[in-house]
Design a protein around this motif. Structure first.
Motif, PDB file in Angstrom:
ATOM      1  N   GLY A 191     -17.443  20.121   7.148  1.00 25.85           N
ATOM      2  CA  GLY A 191     -18.103  19.230   8.090  1.00 25.85           C
ATOM      3  C   GLY A 191     -17.885  19.662   9.527  1.00 25.85           C
ATOM      4  N   TYR A 192     -16.661  20.080   9.830  1.00 23.71           N
ATOM      5  CA  TYR A 192     -16.330  20.564  11.178  1.00 23.71           C
ATOM      6  C   TYR A 192     -17.154  21.807  11.515  1.00 23.71           C
ATOM      7  CZ  TYR A 192     -13.399  22.362  15.008  1.00 23.71           C
ATOM      8  OH  TYR A 192     -12.946  22.846  16.211  1.00 23.71           O
ATOM      9  N   GLY A 193     -17.214  22.756  10.586  1.00 21.48           N
ATOM     10  CA  GLY A 193     -17.922  24.002  10.854  1.00 21.48           C
ATOM     11  C   GLY A 193     -19.418  23.807  11.042  1.00 21.48           C
ATOM     12  N   VAL A 194     -20.036  23.013  10.179  1.00 23.00           N
ATOM     13  CA  VAL A 194     -21.468  22.764  10.303  1.00 23.00           C
ATOM     14  C   VAL A 194     -21.772  22.029  11.617  1.00 23.00           C
ATOM     15  CG1 VAL A 194     -23.437  21.514   9.320  1.00 23.00           C
ATOM     16  CG2 VAL A 194     -21.896  22.796   7.815  1.00 23.00           C
ATOM     17  N   THR A 195     -20.960  21.030  11.942  1.00 21.10           N
ATOM     18  CA  THR A 195     -21.144  20.306  13.201  1.00 21.10           C
ATOM     19  C   THR A 195     -21.014  21.238  14.389  1.00 21.10           C
ATOM     20  OG1 THR A 195     -20.293  18.269  12.218  1.00 21.10           O
ATOM     21  CG2 THR A 195     -20.286  18.405  14.615  1.00 21.10           C
ATOM     22  N   LEU A 196     -20.002  22.097  14.351  1.00 21.65           N
ATOM     23  CA  LEU A 196     -19.767  23.040  15.439  1.00 21.65           C
ATOM     24  C   LEU A 196     -20.929  24.009  15.598  1.00 21.65           C
ATOM     25  CD1 LEU A 196     -17.593  23.806  17.498  1.00 21.65           C
ATOM     26  CD2 LEU A 196     -16.570  25.271  15.750  1.00 21.65           C
TER      27      LEU A 196
ATOM     28  N   SER B 233      -3.067  22.495   8.717  1.00 21.16           N
ATOM     29  CA  SER B 233      -1.875  22.843   9.474  1.00 21.16           C
ATOM     30  C   SER B 233      -2.177  23.945  10.476  1.00 21.16           C
ATOM     31  CB  SER B 233      -0.751  23.294   8.526  1.00 21.16           C
ATOM     32  OG  SER B 233      -1.153  24.434   7.798  1.00 21.16           O
ATOM     33  N   GLU B 234      -1.514  23.867  11.625  1.00 22.29           N
ATOM     34  CA  GLU B 234      -1.652  24.851  12.688  1.00 22.29           C
ATOM     35  C   GLU B 234      -3.125  25.172  12.932  1.00 22.29           C
ATOM     36  OE1 GLU B 234       1.223  27.828  11.224  1.00 22.29           O
ATOM     37  OE2 GLU B 234       2.499  27.184  12.881  1.00 22.29           O
ATOM     38  N   GLY B 235      -3.496  26.464  12.906  1.00 22.18           N
ATOM     39  CA  GLY B 235      -4.880  26.821  13.201  1.00 22.18           C
ATOM     40  C   GLY B 235      -5.715  27.133  11.979  1.00 22.18           C
ATOM     41  N   ASP B 236      -5.212  26.809  10.777  1.00 23.53           N
ATOM     42  CA  ASP B 236      -5.953  27.135   9.566  1.00 23.53           C
ATOM     43  C   ASP B 236      -7.337  26.508   9.541  1.00 23.53           C
ATOM     44  OD1 ASP B 236      -3.759  28.521   8.793  1.00 23.53           O
ATOM     45  OD2 ASP B 236      -3.314  27.328   7.009  1.00 23.53           O
ATOM     46  N   GLY B 237      -7.382  25.206   9.774  1.00 23.35           N
ATOM     47  CA  GLY B 237      -8.650  24.499   9.718  1.00 23.35           C
ATOM     48  C   GLY B 237      -9.615  24.974  10.787  1.00 23.35           C
ATOM     49  N   LEU B 238      -9.098  25.240  11.986  1.00 21.37           N
ATOM     50  CA  LEU B 238      -9.952  25.718  13.065  1.00 21.37           C
ATOM     51  C   LEU B 238     -10.561  27.067  12.713  1.00 21.37           C
ATOM     52  CD1 LEU B 238     -11.068  25.550  15.950  1.00 21.37           C
ATOM     53  CD2 LEU B 238      -8.927  26.572  16.738  1.00 21.37           C
ATOM     54  N   ALA B 239      -9.740  27.994  12.191  1.00 18.32           N
ATOM     55  CA  ALA B 239     -10.245  29.321  11.850  1.00 18.32           C
ATOM     56  C   ALA B 239     -11.304  29.251  10.752  1.00 18.32           C
ATOM     57  CB  ALA B 239      -9.087  30.213  11.415  1.00 18.32           C
ATOM     58  N   LEU B 240     -11.019  28.493   9.694  1.00 19.08           N
ATOM     59  CA  LEU B 240     -11.982  28.377   8.601  1.00 19.08           C
ATOM     60  C   LEU B 240     -13.244  27.638   9.057  1.00 19.08           C
ATOM     61  CD1 LEU B 240      -9.508  27.537   5.711  1.00 19.08           C
ATOM     62  CD2 LEU B 240     -10.786  29.662   6.000  1.00 19.08           C
ATOM     63  N   GLY B 241     -13.076  26.603   9.873  1.00 20.29           N
ATOM     64  CA  GLY B 241     -14.229  25.874  10.388  1.00 20.29           C
ATOM     65  C   GLY B 241     -15.094  26.751  11.276  1.00 20.29           C
ATOM     66  N   MET B 242     -14.461  27.617  12.094  1.00 19.96           N
ATOM     67  CA  MET B 242     -15.236  28.517  12.944  1.00 19.96           C
ATOM     68  C   MET B 242     -15.997  29.526  12.094  1.00 19.96           C
ATOM     69  SD  MET B 242     -15.870  28.840  16.186  1.00 19.96           S
ATOM     70  CE  MET B 242     -14.469  28.096  17.024  1.00 19.96           C
ATOM     71  N   ALA B 243     -15.401  29.967  10.975  1.00 14.08           N
ATOM     72  CA  ALA B 243     -16.109  30.884  10.081  1.00 14.08           C
ATOM     73  C   ALA B 243     -17.341  30.211   9.484  1.00 14.08           C
ATOM     74  CB  ALA B 243     -15.164  31.356   8.972  1.00 14.08           C
ATOM     75  N   VAL B 244     -17.219  28.942   9.123  1.00 17.83           N
ATOM     76  CA  VAL B 244     -18.370  28.192   8.621  1.00 17.83           C
ATOM     77  C   VAL B 244     -19.444  28.084   9.706  1.00 17.83           C
ATOM     78  CG1 VAL B 244     -19.165  25.947   7.779  1.00 17.83           C
ATOM     79  CG2 VAL B 244     -17.012  26.908   6.928  1.00 17.83           C
ATOM     80  N   ALA B 245     -19.028  27.797  10.940  1.00 22.39           N
ATOM     81  CA  ALA B 245     -19.981  27.700  12.047  1.00 22.39           C
ATOM     82  C   ALA B 245     -20.701  29.026  12.258  1.00 22.39           C
ATOM     83  CB  ALA B 245     -19.254  27.281  13.330  1.00 22.39           C
ATOM     84  N   ALA B 246     -19.979  30.148  12.126  1.00 23.43           N
ATOM     85  CA  ALA B 246     -20.610  31.457  12.275  1.00 23.43           C
ATOM     86  C   ALA B 246     -21.655  31.688  11.184  1.00 23.43           C
ATOM     87  CB  ALA B 246     -19.548  32.559  12.229  1.00 23.43           C
ATOM     88  N   LEU B 247     -21.365  31.230   9.967  1.00 25.06           N
ATOM     89  CA  LEU B 247     -22.334  31.366   8.887  1.00 25.06           C
ATOM     90  C   LEU B 247     -23.601  30.558   9.156  1.00 25.06           C
ATOM     91  CD1 LEU B 247     -19.989  31.195   5.763  1.00 25.06           C
ATOM     92  CD2 LEU B 247     -21.160  33.213   6.678  1.00 25.06           C
ATOM     93  N   VAL B 248     -23.466  29.466   9.912  1.00 20.11           N
ATOM     94  CA  VAL B 248     -24.627  28.662  10.284  1.00 20.11           C
ATOM     95  C   VAL B 248     -25.459  29.380  11.347  1.00 20.11           C
ATOM     96  CG1 VAL B 248     -25.360  26.501  11.394  1.00 20.11           C
ATOM     97  CG2 VAL B 248     -23.539  26.471   9.668  1.00 20.11           C
TER      98      VAL B 248
END
Length: 300
Positions: free
Chosen positions: A91-96, A187-202
């Motif tokens: 959800g974070y990645g798609v929104t981003l 935890s830490e930057g895990d979610g941010l990194a994975l979410g940014m990868a999802v955003a890049a795929l969008v």
């Protein structure tokens, strides 16, 4: 730092990421938000110079691709997460991704200060909806008055650009809420990194379809990396850490500084001048942000 980390062993992070985590922890959350605001607006102004070469979609693709690459290398996130955490990350990645696409489409049509002003309606709605203190509501209303003044005297504005800015604002409001959930479930930057990868795929498919081989010119790649660092890696890392420690409503009110900072950066970097009512708007928004920062309570 996060409840999801309880009972886990020592983190296998590299020394630089550990130092970054300790540094973020020592900085007040309000200062993290303000630093992120400056970074993202400078990045937006620089990104506007890329539009002529690769278009708005191409610029977003470069920004999110490089941001995802840097964050994945920095944090080396593990994909082993629960279903709830993955749902938040997606959800974070798609929104981003959608937020950035809409904002850059707006930025291609209207000035930076106006685009951010209209986009700010999303965070403002979050601030008003979540407020339980009359003083918080006062700061939000003062910021809203600044938003109104900031849009006066700007001449003819592209209505399509305004609609894209409104769409970006809707995504921005969702980003605040989902970003808070991301901080709780990862935890830490895990979610941010994975979410940014999802955003890049969008975003990347749209950028490749629009710009093609123009994206791989050396100077374009270098500029895209710079935009990614300023517009995504630095500010979103700061935002995520701040959202771990302050409520979304306080974060939303602090973000009222965005239109003022965007107008100032637009003036300095893009020569997009402000009219007198818009300077008054800057003072209103800065005052609202200062009041909100003073009233923010540290997370206990």
């Amino acid at each position: 730092m996060n409840a999801d980390m309880a009972g886990s062993g020592p983190s296998p992070r590299s020394s630089p990421t550990a130092v970054a985590g300790r540094t973020f922890g020592a900085v007040p959350p309000t200062a993290l938000v303000l630093l992120g605001i400056v970074s993202v607006q400078v990045g937006s102004a620089l990104a506007k110079h890329l539009f002529g070469a690769v278009g708005s979609f191409g610029t977003v693709a470069l920004r999110l691709f490089f941001a995802a690459a840097v964050l994945m290398l920095l944090w080396r996130p593990s994909p082993r997460m629960g279903r709830r955490a993955w749902a938040v990350v997606l959800g974070y990645g798609v929104t981003l991704g959608l937020m950035n696409l809409c904002f850059y489409l707006a930025l291609a049509r209207i000035p930076l200060g106006i685009a951010v002003t209209v986009e700010f309606l999303g965070p403002l709605a979050v601030a008003l909806a979540g407020s339980r203190r009359w003083l918080d509501a006062f700061w939000a209303v003062l910021a809203a008055g600044g938003v109104v003044l900031l849009t006066e005297g700007g001449g003819d504005l592209d209505p399509v650009g305004l609609l894209f800015a409104l769409a970006a604002g809707t995504c921005w409001g969702l980003y605040i809420l989902v970003g808070a959930a991301l901080g709780r479930h990862t935890s830490e930057g895990d979610g941010l990194a994975l979410g940014m990868a999802v955003a890049a795929l969008v975003a990347v498919p749209a950028g490749v379809a629009e710009s093609g081989a123009a994206l791989v010119q050396p100077w374009v790649l270098a500029a895209g990396l710079g935009v990614a660092l300023l517009s995504s890696v630095i500010p979103y890392s700061l935002d995520l850490e701040a959202l771990r420690r302050i409520p979304p409503r306080v974060f939303g009110i602090l973000m009222s500084l965005e239109p003022a900072m965007a107008a100032l950066i637009g003036l300095v970097v893009l020569q997009e001048s402000l009219h007198r009512p818009q300077w008054v708007a800057v003072l209103c928004v800065v005052a609202a942000s200062a009041g909100a920062a003073r009233g923010a309570r540290p997370a206990g």
